[in-house]
Design a protein around this motif. Structure first.
Motif, mmCIF file in Angstrom:
data_model
loop_
_atom_site.group_PDB
_atom_site.id
_atom_site.type_symbol
_atom_site.label_atom_id
_atom_site.label_comp_id
_atom_site.label_asym_id
_atom_site.label_seq_id
_atom_site.Cartn_x
_atom_site.Cartn_y
_atom_site.Cartn_z
ATOM 1 N N UNK A 33 0.813 -0.725 -0.403
ATOM 2 C CA UNK A 33 -0.328 -0.294 0.099
ATOM 3 C C UNK A 33 1.108 0.887 -0.054
ATOM 4 N N UNK A 34 1.864 1.224 0.474
ATOM 5 C CA UNK A 34 2.949 2.753 0.722
ATOM 6 C C UNK A 34 3.508 2.388 -0.613
ATOM 7 N N UNK A 35 3.520 1.358 -1.154
ATOM 8 C CA UNK A 35 4.289 1.301 -2.663
ATOM 9 C C UNK A 35 3.256 2.217 -3.709
ATOM 10 N N UNK A 36 1.889 1.710 -3.660
ATOM 11 C CA UNK A 36 1.039 1.974 -4.463
ATOM 12 C C UNK A 36 0.970 3.878 -4.119
ATOM 13 N N UNK A 37 0.728 4.046 -2.808
ATOM 14 C CA UNK A 37 0.090 4.921 -2.765
ATOM 15 C C UNK A 37 1.374 6.253 -3.290
#
Length: 68
Positions: A33-37
């Motif tokens: 989720x941190x990568x996608x965000x």
């Protein structure tokens, strides 16, 4: 006319997105989720700043054929 407030906001998006991606890549725990965000924020900043740059620098289509 160059809108410096918008450009500063888009630059902040780019920097924040890049920091999020670099932090996730260098950390021990991988968080999808941190990568996608981070990627999403980075791409929004890049897209909007490119639109802003294009509107600030219009292309001159009235060039003579000899200069092409």
């Amino acid at each position: 006319m160059i809108n410096t407030k918008k450009q500063a906001l888009y630059t902040a998006f780019i920097i924040i997105g890049a920091i999020m991606l670099i932090y996730d890549l260098t950390g021990k725990n991988e968080n999808v989720y941190l990568k996608i965000g981070g990627l999403l924020i980075l791409m929004i900043g890049l897209y909007n700043s490119t639109k802003q740059w294009a509107s600030d620098n219009p292309k001159d289509d009235n060039t003579p054929e000899d200069e092409k």
